[in-house]
Design a protein around this motif. Structure first.
Motif, short mmCIF file in Angstrom:
data_model
loop_
_atom_site.label_atom_id
_atom_site.label_comp_id
_atom_site.label_asym_id
_atom_site.label_seq_id
_atom_site.Cartn_x
_atom_site.Cartn_y
_atom_site.Cartn_z
N ARG A 6 0.23 -1.37 0.27
CA ARG A 6 -0.11 -0.13 -0.37
C ARG A 6 0.55 1.29 0.16
NH1 ARG A 6 -5.82 0.66 1.72
NH2 ARG A 6 -6.36 -2.58 1.41
N ALA A 7 0.33 2.33 -0.48
CA ALA A 7 1.09 3.82 -0.50
C ALA A 7 -0.18 4.78 0.10
CB ALA A 7 1.41 4.68 -1.98
N PRO A 8 0.86 4.71 1.26
CA PRO A 8 -0.03 5.83 2.27
C PRO A 8 0.57 6.52 1.09
CG PRO A 8 1.58 5.00 3.41
CD PRO A 8 1.38 4.66 2.39
N TYR A 9 -0.72 8.36 1.94
CA TYR A 9 -0.20 9.41 1.50
C TYR A 9 0.30 10.55 2.80
CZ TYR A 9 -1.08 7.67 -2.75
OH TYR A 9 -1.26 7.21 -4.41
N GLU A 10 -0.13 10.60 3.41
CA GLU A 10 0.69 11.00 4.63
C GLU A 10 1.77 9.55 5.50
OE1 GLU A 10 -3.70 11.51 3.08
OE2 GLU A 10 -2.96 10.02 4.84
N VAL A 11 2.53 10.67 6.29
CA VAL A 11 3.36 9.97 6.89
C VAL A 11 3.43 9.76 8.46
CG1 VAL A 11 6.20 10.05 8.08
CG2 VAL A 11 5.64 10.91 5.90
N ASP A 12 3.08 11.02 8.99
CA ASP A 12 2.08 11.34 10.67
C ASP A 12 1.32 10.49 10.86
OD1 ASP A 12 1.50 12.35 12.81
OD2 ASP A 12 1.11 14.28 12.95
N ARG A 13 0.12 11.23 10.73
CA ARG A 13 -1.18 10.10 10.69
C ARG A 13 -1.86 10.06 9.42
NH1 ARG A 13 -5.25 11.15 14.60
NH2 ARG A 13 -8.04 11.06 13.55
N MET A 14 -2.16 8.56 9.44
CA MET A 14 -2.77 8.07 8.10
C MET A 14 -4.43 7.99 8.50
SD MET A 14 -1.87 4.19 5.94
CE MET A 14 -0.51 4.73 6.93
N LEU A 15 -4.23 8.79 7.29
CA LEU A 15 -6.09 8.88 7.10
C LEU A 15 -6.25 7.52 5.25
CD1 LEU A 15 -8.47 10.60 6.43
CD2 LEU A 15 -8.15 11.40 5.85
N GLY A 16 -7.25 6.97 6.37
CA GLY A 16 -7.72 5.52 5.91
C GLY A 16 -6.34 5.21 5.90
N ASN A 17 -6.25 3.42 5.24
CA ASN A 17 -5.54 3.01 4.66
C ASN A 17 -4.46 3.15 3.41
OD1 ASN A 17 -6.15 1.07 6.90
ND2 ASN A 17 -8.06 0.77 5.62
N SER A 55 -5.59 27.26 -3.40
CA SER A 55 -5.53 27.83 -1.80
C SER A 55 -6.26 26.70 -1.41
CB SER A 55 -6.84 28.49 -1.87
OG SER A 55 -7.53 27.89 -2.19
N LEU A 56 -6.13 25.14 -1.79
CA LEU A 56 -6.53 24.55 -1.03
C LEU A 56 -5.35 23.83 -0.05
CD1 LEU A 56 -9.74 21.95 -2.46
CD2 LEU A 56 -9.96 24.30 -0.34
N PHE A 57 -4.22 23.35 -1.14
CA PHE A 57 -2.88 23.04 -0.99
C PHE A 57 -1.87 24.56 0.06
CE2 PHE A 57 -2.52 20.58 -5.37
CZ PHE A 57 -2.70 19.34 -4.52
N HIS A 58 -2.09 25.73 -0.02
CA HIS A 58 -2.45 26.93 0.40
C HIS A 58 -2.67 26.49 2.36
CE1 HIS A 58 0.59 29.76 -1.46
NE2 HIS A 58 -0.39 29.56 -2.47
N LYS A 59 -3.69 26.31 2.29
CA LYS A 59 -4.30 25.29 3.14
C LYS A 59 -3.76 24.38 4.12
CE LYS A 59 -8.50 27.40 2.74
NZ LYS A 59 -9.93 27.58 2.02
N ALA A 60 -3.38 23.38 3.68
CA ALA A 60 -3.18 22.25 3.79
C ALA A 60 -1.39 22.91 4.12
CB ALA A 60 -2.80 20.95 3.18
N LEU A 61 -0.85 23.75 3.61
CA LEU A 61 0.57 23.69 4.06
C LEU A 61 0.54 24.73 5.78
CD1 LEU A 61 4.09 23.30 3.39
CD2 LEU A 61 3.68 25.82 2.19
N ALA A 62 -0.08 25.38 6.03
CA ALA A 62 -0.36 25.97 6.77
C ALA A 62 -0.87 24.96 8.15
CB ALA A 62 -1.40 27.27 6.58
N LEU A 63 -1.51 23.78 8.33
CA LEU A 63 -1.69 23.29 8.89
C LEU A 63 -0.17 21.43 8.85
CD1 LEU A 63 -4.92 22.14 8.02
CD2 LEU A 63 -3.97 23.23 10.01
N ARG A 64 0.47 21.92 7.75
CA ARG A 64 2.04 21.65 8.53
C ARG A 64 2.95 22.56 8.45
NH1 ARG A 64 0.13 16.76 3.37
NH2 ARG A 64 -1.26 15.87 5.18
N GLN A 97 6.97 23.98 9.22
CA GLN A 97 7.88 23.63 9.23
C GLN A 97 8.00 22.49 10.31
OE1 GLN A 97 11.47 26.19 8.63
NE2 GLN A 97 12.92 24.66 8.87
N GLY A 98 9.01 21.19 10.69
CA GLY A 98 8.86 20.23 11.17
C GLY A 98 7.59 19.51 11.01
N HIS A 99 6.85 19.66 10.37
CA HIS A 99 5.52 18.65 10.71
C HIS A 99 6.27 16.98 9.43
CE1 HIS A 99 2.26 16.98 10.15
NE2 HIS A 99 1.52 17.43 10.28
N PRO A 100 5.79 15.88 10.26
CA PRO A 100 6.21 14.86 8.81
C PRO A 100 6.33 14.87 7.36
CG PRO A 100 5.35 14.23 11.35
CD PRO A 100 4.92 15.34 10.75
#
Length: 1128
Positions: free
Chosen positions: A77-88, A222-231, A233-236
């Motif tokens: 499987r290929a997850p799209y999050e390192v920190d907290r996985m949404l789904g499998n 703008s959605l990517f901007h918002k996601a980056l703001a929630l992640r 520097q230092g976020h996985p």
């Protein structure tokens, strides 16, 4: 092989995976392996980062109990999050098998192959073995499958999106977006999975059906901007969010070439690259591609020479390390940007950096490289600019050599051979102008002719070649005066003009060029129609150019030239007035940089002098104002001097301006002009150290703001000299930002009642404060007249004509002193100094006697009063204080008095410097005295000074014990030690070697044990409590050859840093006899001191006067007159 029921446990080791392509082609956060035992139980490996070859090294092990089901499934499987996985995550491969099948592979590693993804079979390398199980181990090894609504919706979205990317069926995309939108709706802003939900939806939208809709792309970005703001520097997942936003911005830029998108992308690339090591899948398959796109996009943008534009180019270069394919282009673009800034502001540092960058670009394109010729040409252009600015022949020779190589790289038939011919021809024409070698101009013309044959009618570069050949012919005419050259140039320019449409944006330049050659022909043939046409052409060009177009400057300049040419022939005063009006407009044209406007204003002043036009004084004022503004833009002390020396024939402007005012009978303005122009280096620096006592009472807050800004601005001057170009650039940007804030604060202060003239060039009334304790004599040495102005304590200034002396005489006198003093120093004490006597008598008769007559007869100045000498230009190199008649009185009653018999003489670099020193006399602190000596400097820095130690002992004995006395000598007399001593003491005696640097006076220095203590070191210190310094060293009061009116020397530097009174030297000091002067000086300083009293620095001039009289029998003439007093 035994069956599963007969064994206790199986250990399964996941060693590695390869060919791991993601069906949706999306960039995963990593890869993990899942072994599903039943519908609710599974084991999940650690998430691993993919390598660039789409493989992953795992090394995870699981032990499974025999009680489990004999069947199982293995998933990649290929997850799209390192920190907290949404789904499998997205499924790459799934395979159903059993324990028996795995154990049948034996004890060695084996490969498990999965169904193909994009024509490649993913596979895992595993190893299975029978082991003894541990009690209750299963619960620790197995995790429950994530089974909740948002996980199921997310997994369904990934599955549908992968199907869409494989089949391009739009319904799959619609379903994927529905799933992802549903998840986002259920993950509000404060939900821990909000960033992941935003990213999934944005990625599917961006890759789906909104690709070409700019509004939808912006919404998605703008959605990517918002996601980056929630992640942050230092976020996985910070790196992956950076990549997503870069991808979206690059895509946005590809649809609409708006620079802001690629700028932002590039800034994010700088943050992303350090987070993506070489060899990772993200770096090799995606990040490098997006970075390359951003670099390529920036490389194609128009060159911007603003601070922000240059910073962007530096960012691009940082993203292009050695070996990166875009590095040569990035180097060349940065070079272009800093060279444009050089054109605008004239800082030679920018031009030198441009050359350095272009040399590297050439070095990265060895022989045979397709771009070598282009980069060679650009390097040659930068070197040509350097030659134009500094006039160094070796730069021009290198330009020609480079163009010769570029021509060899463009053989007959090459598409750009005409350019190579033109470039070499132009360089040869330039060398002809420098050296006058006819072979150069003839070959240049021939090369331009060959280039023209390669550009027949209809060729896109014919117009350029026509202009180049015409210019070369004009140059040849200026030398040979063969009219055929001029006639042909006119024909060529006329053809060039015919090739241009009336709305061609470059047409005005051809109009300028044709006007110029017609003017030249008019001067030769006196045919009115030529000059009439020249004037008409310039007027036509100005009609079509907007008022703020930068090229209006050139139209005004050539129009002025045409009017002046007609005046020179016809002598119609109207033409001279029109020429002056165009000089005025050109020098005020705001959209041109300061350097060309300064050149025009200088020419205006010179021509106004030649033709005795009434605008001469206005022209000089314009020159000085432009110089002020130009120099103020320079962010370091050294670069300011460089700016002041860059213009031909500009060094004498302050004295020529003062001479003009004298000849106009405006003595007050003469004083103001000479002060304004000759002390720019000091006055600009002093503005940052202005006493604020009066302002504090009017506005304490503004006074504090200005003090803080002045300190920060003064500190910023040093930072701009960093050898790191990027750091120097940032410092220069910060300097200009602070300068704007400082100017705004000053403007606000000028709105306060009583402060309207705050920090403006001082008026005569302000400057007269320098004469509070005795008159100041300003000696003006101009090509137009030499004279003196006496500023008295009260009343109007007095003009003293010096009819017997001209500038050439002063230059001759200066040279004769320079020869006579070294010769005298070789003589014995009793030998007569006949040459010096003759020279000092000339100084008395031709210069000082007329001044003394006014002091005695008009001002009624008493003998032994104090006077201050403020010499300019050639006067600064003449020992005026030592002027002596060496004659017996007419009645034979004794010898005629010399200047130092009559008055106590001091010098001051400027009137403002003297005023400032007096203002700072309020800063009284308990006296402290340090004697600094270095008689044995480091190797190669001068001979040993054997008398230094005895001089220090002598001084220590003579200085009153009421002060805290200390001595710094030998190994302790280092650069740092001496600087610290200067800062911590109010009185300083320095005995060491002094060295004047004629090429860069700010590098003039005192020789210490380890390193030189430079003038720049001293100027960077602010020591308001300092009082007096005795510089028993060589050349401490010798000025700058290139800017003699600036009086840049060690003694002036100490005065600037805070010392109110300084004794310095004009030439080499003999330390063996100098101690006699030192002893007599301090003996006079301590005379009549009461108990507990200390020396008074305002008596230093008197003490030096008495000392030189007292040692006549011990010290030869040239060693007595070497010492001068500067300051209060």
């Amino acid at each position: 092989m035994p069956g599963i029921a007969e064994i206790q446990s199986i250990r399964l080791e996941v060693i590695s995976g390869r060919n791991l392509k993601v069906p949706s082609k999306r960039m995963p956060a990593g890869i993990y392996i899942s072994i599903n035992v039943d519908s609710t139980r599974r084991w999940k490996s650690t998430v691993r980062v993919l390598s660039s070859d789409k493989s992953v090294a795992c090394g995870d092990t699981v032990t499974l109990s025999s009680h489990e089901s004999p069947a199982l499934s293995v998933e990649i499987r290929a997850p799209y999050e390192v920190d907290r996985m949404l789904g499998n995550g997205e499924v790459i491969g799934q395979l159903h098998t059993s324990w028996d099948e795995l154990l049948d592979r034996g004890d060695e590693p084996f490969e498990l192959s999965f169904p193909p993804v994009h024509d490649v079979n993913p596979s895992l390398t595993l190893k299975a073995a029978i082991v003894h199980a541990c009690d209750n181990q299963d619960s620790a090894l197995f995790d429950s499958l994530v089974d909740c609504q948002i996980a199921r919706e997310t997994d369904a979205g990934h599955a549908r999106y992968a199907e869409y990317r494989t089949t391009k069926t739009i319904s799959h995309l619609n379903h994927a977006l529905q799933h992802f939108q549903l998840v986002l709706d259920r993950c509000p802003v404060d939900h821990p999975d909000h960033a992941a939900a935003l990213t999934n939806l944005a990625w599917a939208r961006l890759q789906g059906y909104i690709r070409n809709d700019l509004q939808d792309i912006d919404t998605t970005t703008s959605l990517f901007h918002k996601a980056l703001a929630l992640r942050p520097q230092g976020h996985p997942d910070h790196a992956l969010s950076l990549y997503h936003l870069i991808f979206a911005l690059n895509w946005r830029y590809s649809k609409e070439r708006t620079a802001v998108y690629i700028h932002k992308s590039l800034q994010l690339c700088c943050k992303l690259l350090p987070l993506c090591p070489e060899g990772t899948y993200l770096r090799s398959t995606s990040v490098d591609r997006e970075v390359d796109y951003a670099i390529s996009g920036c490389n194609k943008l128009p060159i911007d020479a603003s601070d922000e534009g240059i910073h962007l180019r530096r960012v691009v270069l940082e993203l292009c390390p050695l070996g990166q394919k875009y590095r040569p282009r990035a180097l060349d673009n940065l070079a272009h940007a800093v060279e444009v800034r050089f054109d605008q502001h004239g800082s030679i540092d920018d031009l030198e950096e441009s050359i350095q960058l272009r040399r590297e670009a050439v070095s990265l394109c060895p022989e045979g490289h397709s771009d070598r010729g282009a980069y060679l040409n650009n390097l040659a252009l930068s070197l040509q600019s350097c030659f134009d600015h500094q006039g160094k022949s070796h730069d021009l020779d290198e330009v020609i050599s480079i163009h010769e190589e570029a021509l060899c790289l463009s053989p007959v038939g090459h598409g750009f051979r005409d350019c190579a011919l033109d470039n070499l021809g132009g360089a040869l024409c330039t060398r002809f102008k420098k050296h006058g070698d006819v072979d150069d101009i003839n070959r240049g013309v021939s090369l331009h002719r060959e280039a023209l044959t390669l550009c027949p009618p209809g060729h896109p570069r014919r117009d350029t070649t026509l202009n180049n050949l015409a210019l070369a012919l004009k140059e040849r005419y200026d030398k040979s005066h063969v009219i055929e050259n001029l006639n042909e140039a006119i024909v060529l320019y006329r053809e060039s003009l015919r090739l241009k449409r009336l709305d061609d944006p470059e047409r005005h330049r051809t109009l300028f060029n044709l006007s110029s050659v017609l003017c030249s022909r008019f001067t030769r043939t006196r045919q009115n129609e030529d000059v009439e046409e020249a004037i008409r052409l310039c007027q036509e060009s100005l009609v079509v150019l907007p008022l703020l177009h930068p090229d209006r400057y050139f139209g005004l300049m050539w129009l002025q030239e045409a009017y002046l040419s007609r005046y020179q022939v016809q002598r119609n005063p109207t033409d001279l007035s029109l020429a002056v009006e165009n000089y005025r407009l050109a020098s005020r044209h705001l959209t041109q940089g300061f350097p060309p406007r300064i050149i025009e204003a200088i020419d205006w002043a010179r021509q106004a002098e030649v033709y005795q036009h009434g605008s001469a004084l206005e022209a000089y004022q314009m020159c000085l104002e432009l110089f002020d503004n130009h120099v103020m833009t320079r962010s370091s002390i050294i670069s300011r001097r460089e700016a002041a020396t860059a213009f031909f024939d500009a060094q004498s402007l302050p004295v020529d301006a003062a001479s003009c005012a004298v000849r106009s009978n405006d003595l007050q303005q003469a004083v103001e002009l000479v002060e304004h122009g000759r002390g720019q280096q000091w006055s600009l620096a002093s503005r940052l150290r202005t006493p604020l006592e009066d302002l504090k009472s009017a506005s304490p807050q503004l006074a504090q703001t200005l003090a803080e800004l002045s300190k920060r601005l003064s500190d910023a001057q040093g930072s701009t000299g960093s050898i790191d170009s990027a750091a120097a650039d940032r410092a220069a940007t910060e300097y200009r930002r602070l300068a704007r804030q400082w100017e705004a604060a000053v403007a606000e202060i000028r709105d306060i009642q009583g402060f309207s003239q705050f920090l403006l060039p001082p008026s005569y009334r302000d400057l007269q404060a320098a004469a509070r304790y005795g008159p100041v004599v300003i000696l003006i040495a101009s090509r137009y007249s030499c004279s003196a102005i006496i500023v008295p304590t009260l009343g109007q200034p007095h003009h003293v004509a010096l009819p017997s002396i001209a500038l050439a005489d002063l230059e001759d006198l200066k040279d004769r002193f320079a020869r006579a003093i070294p010769q005298a120093s070789k003589m014995g004490l009793r030998q007569p100094r006949n040459d010096l006597i003759v020279l000092l008598r000339a100084v008395w008769d031709d210069i000082m006697l007329p001044i003394v007559n006014v002091l005695e007869n008009t001002l009624k100045l008493k003998r032994q009063s104090r006077i201050w000498l403020c010499p300019t230009a050639a006067f600064t190199s003449i020992p005026l204080h030592a002027a002596h008649p060496f004659r017996t009185k007419a009645d034979c009653s004794g010898k005629e008095p010399c200047l130092e018999d009559l008055y106590i003489c001091s010098y001051t670099p400027t009137l403002s410097a003297l005023i400032r020193s007096r203002q700072m006399m309020k800063n009284h602190v308990p006296p402290s005295f340090v004697a600094i000596g270095q008689g044995h400097p480091g190797a190669g820095t001068g001979k040993a000074l054997l008398a230094v130690d005895s001089e220090l002992e002598l001084v220590h004995k003579l200085v009153p014990a009421t002060a805290n006395r200390s001595t710094l000598s030998g190994d302790a007399a280092t650069r740092a030690g001496a600087l610290e001593a200067l800062e911590q003491n109010t009185w300083v005696h320095l005995a060491c070697h002094g060295k004047q640097d004629h090429n860069q006076p700010y590098n003039s220095h005192f020789v210490m044990k380890d390193a030189p203590l430079t003038l720049l070191d001293i100027m960077e210190k602010d020591i308001p409590h300092a009082e007096f310094a005795f510089l028993s060293a060589c050349h401490t009061a010798v000025g700058d050859k290139e800017t003699p009116d600036e009086v840049i020397h060690l003694a002036a530097g100490l005065q600037f840093s805070g010392f109110k009174s300084v004794v310095g030297t004009l030439w080499e000091v003999d330390d063996a006899v100098a101690k006699h002067v030192v002893e007599a000086f301090y003996q006079n300083m301590v005379k009549k001191l009461g108990d507990g009293e200390f020396m008074d620095c305002t008596k230093a001039a008197w003490a030096l006067n008495r000392a030189t009289h007292a040692v006549k029998t011990k010290v030869p003439l040239e060693q007595r007159m070497v010492f001068i007093h500067i300051g209060v």
